[in-house]
Design a protein around this motif. Structure first.
Motif, PDB file in Angstrom:
ATOM      1  N   LEU A 236      22.440 -31.041 -91.786  1.00  0.00           N
ATOM      2  CA  LEU A 236      23.861 -30.692 -91.872  1.00  0.00           C
ATOM      3  C   LEU A 236      24.747 -31.883 -91.511  1.00  0.00           C
ATOM      4  CD1 LEU A 236      25.877 -28.420 -92.449  1.00  0.00           C
ATOM      5  CD2 LEU A 236      25.740 -27.772 -90.037  1.00  0.00           C
ATOM      6  N   HIS A 237      24.329 -32.717 -90.556  1.00  0.00           N
ATOM      7  CA  HIS A 237      25.082 -33.937 -90.257  1.00  0.00           C
ATOM      8  C   HIS A 237      25.263 -34.778 -91.521  1.00  0.00           C
ATOM      9  CE1 HIS A 237      23.977 -33.467 -85.868  1.00  0.00           C
ATOM     10  NE2 HIS A 237      25.181 -33.999 -85.725  1.00  0.00           N
ATOM     11  N   LEU A 238      24.164 -34.957 -92.263  1.00  0.00           N
ATOM     12  CA  LEU A 238      24.173 -35.853 -93.414  1.00  0.00           C
ATOM     13  C   LEU A 238      24.974 -35.271 -94.572  1.00  0.00           C
ATOM     14  CD1 LEU A 238      20.427 -36.922 -93.225  1.00  0.00           C
ATOM     15  CD2 LEU A 238      22.414 -38.093 -92.277  1.00  0.00           C
ATOM     16  N   ALA A 239      24.822 -33.962 -94.802  1.00  0.00           N
ATOM     17  CA  ALA A 239      25.587 -33.324 -95.880  1.00  0.00           C
ATOM     18  C   ALA A 239      27.083 -33.377 -95.582  1.00  0.00           C
ATOM     19  CB  ALA A 239      25.125 -31.881 -96.062  1.00  0.00           C
ATOM     20  N   ALA A 240      27.464 -33.143 -94.318  1.00  0.00           N
ATOM     21  CA  ALA A 240      28.880 -33.170 -93.941  1.00  0.00           C
ATOM     22  C   ALA A 240      29.439 -34.585 -94.023  1.00  0.00           C
ATOM     23  CB  ALA A 240      29.056 -32.609 -92.534  1.00  0.00           C
TER      24      ALA A 240
ATOM     25  N   ILE B  36      26.109 -28.098-100.322  1.00  0.00           N
ATOM     26  CA  ILE B  36      24.930 -28.158 -99.451  1.00  0.00           C
ATOM     27  C   ILE B  36      25.293 -27.733 -98.032  1.00  0.00           C
ATOM     28  CG2 ILE B  36      23.214 -29.718 -98.422  1.00  0.00           C
ATOM     29  CD1 ILE B  36      23.193 -31.250-101.060  1.00  0.00           C
ATOM     30  N   VAL B  37      26.485 -28.135 -97.575  1.00  0.00           N
ATOM     31  CA  VAL B  37      26.946 -27.681 -96.255  1.00  0.00           C
ATOM     32  C   VAL B  37      26.976 -26.156 -96.204  1.00  0.00           C
ATOM     33  CG1 VAL B  37      28.958 -27.546 -94.718  1.00  0.00           C
ATOM     34  CG2 VAL B  37      28.271 -29.757 -95.683  1.00  0.00           C
ATOM     35  N   GLN B  38      27.536 -25.535 -97.225  1.00  0.00           N
ATOM     36  CA  GLN B  38      27.618 -24.067 -97.252  1.00  0.00           C
ATOM     37  C   GLN B  38      26.231 -23.436 -97.304  1.00  0.00           C
ATOM     38  OE1 GLN B  38      30.169 -23.705-100.708  1.00  0.00           O
ATOM     39  NE2 GLN B  38      31.991 -23.393 -99.443  1.00  0.00           N
ATOM     40  N   LEU B  39      25.339 -24.050 -98.071  1.00  0.00           N
ATOM     41  CA  LEU B  39      23.968 -23.539 -98.161  1.00  0.00           C
ATOM     42  C   LEU B  39      23.263 -23.626 -96.817  1.00  0.00           C
ATOM     43  CD1 LEU B  39      21.497 -22.569 -99.761  1.00  0.00           C
ATOM     44  CD2 LEU B  39      21.118 -24.923-100.485  1.00  0.00           C
ATOM     45  N   LEU B  40      23.402 -24.755 -96.133  1.00  0.00           N
ATOM     46  CA  LEU B  40      22.758 -24.918 -94.825  1.00  0.00           C
ATOM     47  C   LEU B  40      23.352 -23.963 -93.792  1.00  0.00           C
ATOM     48  CD1 LEU B  40      22.500 -28.816 -94.778  1.00  0.00           C
ATOM     49  CD2 LEU B  40      20.596 -27.207 -94.921  1.00  0.00           C
ATOM     50  N   ILE B  41      24.658 -23.736 -93.875  1.00  0.00           N
ATOM     51  CA  ILE B  41      25.298 -22.779 -92.963  1.00  0.00           C
ATOM     52  C   ILE B  41      24.723 -21.380 -93.180  1.00  0.00           C
ATOM     53  CG2 ILE B  41      27.458 -21.554 -92.487  1.00  0.00           C
ATOM     54  CD1 ILE B  41      28.926 -24.228 -92.898  1.00  0.00           C
TER      55      ILE B  41
ATOM     56  N   ASN C 119      27.868 -36.864 -81.715  1.00  0.00           N
ATOM     57  CA  ASN C 119      28.666 -36.333 -82.832  1.00  0.00           C
ATOM     58  C   ASN C 119      28.047 -35.074 -83.424  1.00  0.00           C
ATOM     59  OD1 ASN C 119      30.675 -38.375 -82.831  1.00  0.00           O
ATOM     60  ND2 ASN C 119      29.289 -39.767 -83.923  1.00  0.00           N
ATOM     61  N   THR C 120      28.901 -34.124 -83.756  1.00  0.00           N
ATOM     62  CA  THR C 120      28.491 -32.936 -84.491  1.00  0.00           C
ATOM     63  C   THR C 120      28.778 -33.163 -85.975  1.00  0.00           C
ATOM     64  OG1 THR C 120      30.658 -31.874 -84.374  1.00  0.00           O
ATOM     65  CG2 THR C 120      29.153 -31.507 -82.506  1.00  0.00           C
ATOM     66  N   PRO C 121      28.287 -32.295 -86.851  1.00  0.00           N
ATOM     67  CA  PRO C 121      28.676 -32.413 -88.269  1.00  0.00           C
ATOM     68  C   PRO C 121      30.191 -32.415 -88.469  1.00  0.00           C
ATOM     69  CG  PRO C 121      26.798 -30.945 -88.062  1.00  0.00           C
ATOM     70  CD  PRO C 121      27.242 -31.266 -86.663  1.00  0.00           C
ATOM     71  N   LEU C 122      30.909 -31.665 -87.620  1.00  0.00           N
ATOM     72  CA  LEU C 122      32.360 -31.601 -87.745  1.00  0.00           C
ATOM     73  C   LEU C 122      33.020 -32.950 -87.439  1.00  0.00           C
ATOM     74  CD1 LEU C 122      34.809 -29.838 -88.359  1.00  0.00           C
ATOM     75  CD2 LEU C 122      34.824 -29.122 -85.951  1.00  0.00           C
ATOM     76  N   HIS C 123      32.454 -33.713 -86.507  1.00  0.00           N
ATOM     77  CA  HIS C 123      32.975 -35.052 -86.245  1.00  0.00           C
ATOM     78  C   HIS C 123      33.010 -35.880 -87.532  1.00  0.00           C
ATOM     79  CE1 HIS C 123      32.255 -34.393 -81.871  1.00  0.00           C
ATOM     80  NE2 HIS C 123      33.118 -35.392 -81.698  1.00  0.00           N
ATOM     81  N   TYR C 124      31.909 -35.854 -88.280  1.00  0.00           N
ATOM     82  CA  TYR C 124      31.824 -36.678 -89.481  1.00  0.00           C
ATOM     83  C   TYR C 124      32.736 -36.159 -90.584  1.00  0.00           C
ATOM     84  CZ  TYR C 124      27.885 -38.981 -87.261  1.00  0.00           C
ATOM     85  OH  TYR C 124      27.107 -39.692 -86.391  1.00  0.00           O
ATOM     86  N   ALA C 125      32.782 -34.854 -90.757  1.00  0.00           N
ATOM     87  CA  ALA C 125      33.652 -34.287 -91.794  1.00  0.00           C
ATOM     88  C   ALA C 125      35.121 -34.617 -91.506  1.00  0.00           C
ATOM     89  CB  ALA C 125      33.439 -32.777 -91.880  1.00  0.00           C
TER      90      ALA C 125
END
Length: 448
Positions: free
Chosen positions: A71-75, A82-87, A101-107
């Motif tokens: 999810l980090h990489l997709a975001a 892919i983010v929605q699929l992983l969620i 960092n969380t996925p939200l940090h990167y997005a």
């Protein structure tokens, strides 16, 4: 083997699917940096391959060497689908990597507005600070930061900053498995660090240990005299148990053949067996919904096994032989299959066995029908949370099932759908019992 990572980076769906068809290939292995095939597909935006890998049992929360989950990489790369699929697959939206960092940090940093909103709506916290004490809102442009702050407040999220050192609630990370776990080779006894004896049974000793930096279970087979023929049979049979290609099968990952020691190696499951989960104090409550999910997992695993050539004729399905993964996925344990030279004619857990399995010679049994009866007992066990025929000794239990018509009783108040399914799966006429691929859609409906 390393080609799988290249194929995933390139999105070569044909080669990836062919690779997955080999039961000995493990889709949860990692490359030199701990990137699993799912990590690469999520990073490169190959949605269909992400779906395929997840269907085959890829771990959505496995970490690479930098503690990134897919999810980090997709975001970070803006792949919203892919983010929605992983969620949807219960990926940890608040997973923290080595930088905090969380996925939200990167997005937020890259300005992927819609992904940010998807993550916050799925429970991602805007208040988690990384090692530099920056929250996702600190990484976002002012307009996006304001929208996410308001969205988090409306969703009832805690807005107070959570510093990096205060994140003990994240729990233990799950690494992508080292690629050596899937390499077809014998294991040298000196490579094993066996430190805790777990059980001693007539079939051998079970130890917990370490191998290739992984927690493993080692089973030292009880063989009175390891002849050259037995050693040869062991070498021929154990590779058939290396079934990495299905999420509901727990494979043997290696073996040691150094007479007199014949040892099989399996991945250590922290939650133990389904029997332990149901009947011993584990701190986990198995509610009706989870019980149905376990039943679906077992049915899918058995349907897959039945699609293959019969592996070992003395494998008997029961709750002792179903292991529970960290995410409560049920997996059929290939480490509990018996080799052809082991304990011929001996039965230790008859409570889960069909009458004909107790009465007839192996060559005269319909193994698929016998497994379906055993599955019915597990359904009963999941429904009642009771041990079948606990009041009888194994010998008494086996005799009464085979000769006196002893059967489990479905208690009043049981769901009529589950009651009917158990009854059908325990049909006294073995030929009238359903196949596992017929049972799966029935259980899927019960999940809704």
């Amino acid at each position: 083997m390393e080609d799988i990572f290249h194929w995933c980076r390139e999105g070569n769906s044909i080669q990836v699917r062919l690779w997955l068809e080999d039961t000995g290939n493990d889709m949860n292995l990692g490359d030199d940096h701990g990137f699993s095939p799912l990590h690469w597909c999520a990073k490169e935006g190959h949605t269909k391959l992400v779906e395929t890998l997840i269907q085959r049992g890829a771990r959505v929360n496995a970490t690479n060497m930098g503690d990134d989950i897919p999810l980090h990489l997709a975001a970070a790369h803006g792949h919203r689908d892919i983010v929605q699929l992983l969620i949807r697959e219960r990926s940890d939206v608040n997973a923290v990597n080595e930088h905090g960092n969380t996925p939200l940090h990167y997005a937020c940093f890259w300005g992927y507005d819609m992904i940010c909103e998807d993550l916050v709506n799925a429970g991602a916290l805007v208040s988690i600070a990384n090692k530099d004490n920056d929250t996702p809102l600190d990484k976002a442009k002012p307009g996006l930061a304001k929208r996410l702050h308001d969205l988090a407040e409306r969703s009832g999220h805690d807005i107070k900053k959570i510093s990096f050192k205060e994140q003990s609630w994240l729990g233990t990370k799950t690494r992508s498995r080292d690629a050596t776990l899937s390499r077809f080779k014998g294991i040298n006894l000196g490579e094993l660090d066996l430190h805790t004896k777990i059980a001693v049974t007539p079939s051998g000793e079970t130890w917990r240990g370490r191998w290739q930096k992984n927690d493993v279970i080692a089973k030292i087979l009880a063989v009175r005299h390891c002849t050259a023929r037995i050693s040869r049979d062991f070498n021929e049979e154990f590779p058939k148990l290396r079934i990495f290609s299905h999420p509901n099968i727990l494979p043997i990952i290696g073996a040691c053949n150094q007479p007199p020691n014949l040892i099989t190696i399996s991945q250590f499951m922290t939650r133990g067996s389904l029997f332990n989960l149901l009947h011993r104090a584990t701190g986990i409550v198995v509610d009706t919904a989870q019980a149905v999910r376990c039943a679906v997992d077992i049915a899918r695993g058995m349907a897959y096994l039945h699609s293959l050539e019969r592996i070992i004729p003395t494998y008997h399905l029961n709750s002792h032989h179903v292991m529970i993964d960290d995410d409560l996925t049920a997996r059929i344990n290939m480490g509990d299959a018996k080799f052809s030279f082991q304990e011929k004619g001996r039965i230790y857990q008859p409570a889960w066995m069909s009458p004909e399995a107790l009465q007839r010679k192996p060559a005269e049994r319909n193994w698929e029908a016998c497994d379906m009866w055993s599955f019915a007992i597990i359904l009963w066990e999941l429904t009642t949370r009771e041990v079948p025929f606990a009041e009888w000794s194994p010998m008494e239990c086996g005799m009464k099932i085979a000769l006196e018509g002893l059967r489990v009783k479905i208690p009043p108040g049981t769901s009529p759908h589950m009651s009917k399914l158990i009854t059908i799966c325990m049909n006294e006429d073995a030929g009238k019992r359903p196949k596992f691929d017929m049972v799966i859609p029935i259980l899927d409906k019960m999940k809704r």
